[in-house]
Design an enzyme around this catalytic site. Structure first.
Site, PDB file in Angstrom:
ATOM      1  N   SER A 117       0.831  -1.203   0.000  1.00  0.00           N
ATOM      2  CA  SER A 117       0.000   0.000   0.000  1.00  0.00           C
ATOM      3  C   SER A 117       0.865   1.252   0.000  1.00  0.00           C
ATOM      4  CB  SER A 117      -0.894  -0.003   1.253  1.00  0.00           C
ATOM      5  OG  SER A 117      -1.460   1.260   1.505  1.00  0.00           O
ATOM      6  N   TYR A 143      -1.299   0.097   9.892  1.00  0.00           N
ATOM      7  CA  TYR A 143      -1.481  -0.617   8.624  1.00  0.00           C
ATOM      8  C   TYR A 143      -0.254  -0.447   7.729  1.00  0.00           C
ATOM      9  CZ  TYR A 143      -3.666  -1.769   4.085  1.00  0.00           C
ATOM     10  OH  TYR A 143      -3.972  -2.304   2.858  1.00  0.00           O
TER      11      TYR A 143
END
Length: 315
Positions: A117, A143
């Site tokens: 990501s 994350y």
């Protein structure tokens, strides 16, 4: 060829499965998720299984199927990881490390495509344009940190010849069909998806914040392409930032109005959420994807065409 997709019940996993069967109709696919995912194709060579990958025996049983390639898509999304640190670590890092270790022990050299990501960067680390090679990642979310830790493992295991890893840093997928997710970026699709279906939607961030986007069509092509690139073309560094484009929520709404009309656009209401905005502001707004272009990844189609494609698909 036998290919495993973990997290295959999600939108990206379902989209990838369809593209793989479209491009390689003779391939055998094993779609795995906590609950057995649906088969999004008409192929009889697609097997759908329930698999809790936080369990070591489950990981071993999966890799005992002797795959040629494994797409690692499973994980807890950005907002969910921020809300529950232990769960995020267990799923996003521990289970993925366990899966990588199982692959290197049981079927060394297997192709592994890991979806990372842009949250690995952190906007504080990127004053102008983000690249894979010139910016030291400083993630500003759990994350992003968990994704970055796995990136380093994939690169190291590939350096050692234990796996043939490929890390693809995904833009925000726009427009996702289906239900909203626990991703901080879920609203990006929601401000189009819900109004197109005649439902109100909330915009929780400043409409002038730029977000890096990719359409499902282009993402599916690029995920398949990531598997097909010869290992030597990646060199010693296995991470690539996939092509996309920067757009603000305001620009998305302008495109929505052009494609679907003012009444549809009027269904979106601004309602600021400081937690979501803080996470979104930790992602860089602009990226240099020269490395992806050199490796043959496809460019995207843009806002209006993506919205038209979504509406046509829903019909």
């Amino acid at each position: 060829m036998k290919i495993i997709i973990t997290g295959a019940g999600g939108f990206v996993g379902q989209t990838l499965a369809k593209k793989l069967i479209e491009t390689s109709p003779d391939a055998e696919l094993i779609l795995a998720d906590v609950q057995a995912p649906p088969n999004p194709t008409k192929s009889t060579k697609v097997e759908c299984i329930g698999a809790d990958l936080t369990n070591a025996d489950t990981r071993k049983a999966l890799i005992d199927r002797s795959p040629d390639a494994v797409y690692i898509l499973h994980g807890i999304m950005s907002s969910g990881s921020e809300a529950n640190l232990e769960l995020g670590l267990n799923v996003n890092f521990d289970s993925v490390r366990g899966l990588l270790d199982t692959i290197r022990e049981k079927k060394s050299g297997t192709k592994v495509i890991f979806t990372s990501s842009c949250a690995v960067f952190g906007r504080a680390a990127v004053k102008t344009v983000a690249t894979e090679t010139d910016v030291v990642p400083m993630p500003e979310s759990s994350y992003g940190t968990q994704k970055l830790m796995v990136e380093y493992l994939v690169n190291d295991y590939s350096r050692r010849g234990l796996i043939d890893g490929r890390v693809v840093r995904l833009p925000t997928v726009f427009v996702r069909a289906g239900a909203p997710t626990a991703a901080a970026s879920s609203f990006v699709s929601g401000i189009v998806r819900e109004p197109v279906h005649g439902q109100e939607s909330e915009l929780p961030v400043d409409p002038n914040i730029g977000i890096w986007l990719a359409s499902p069509r282009t993402l599916a092509y690029n995920l398949v392409h990531a598997m097909d690139i010869p290992a030597e073309k990646f060199g010693h560094f296995r991470t690539v930032l996939l092509p996309g484009y920067t757009a603000t929520s305001g620009e998305i709404l302008e495109a929505l109005e052009k494609v679907a009309g003012k009444e549809t656009r009027a269904l979106v209401k601004e309602k600021r959420d400081e937690k979501i905005e803080k996470i979104v502001l930790s992602w860089p707004g602009k990226y240099d994807t020269a490395r992806a272009k050199e490796l043959g990844f496809a460019e995207d189609v843009g806002l209006e065409q993506t919205i038209r494609d979504f509406i046509a698909g829903e019909k």
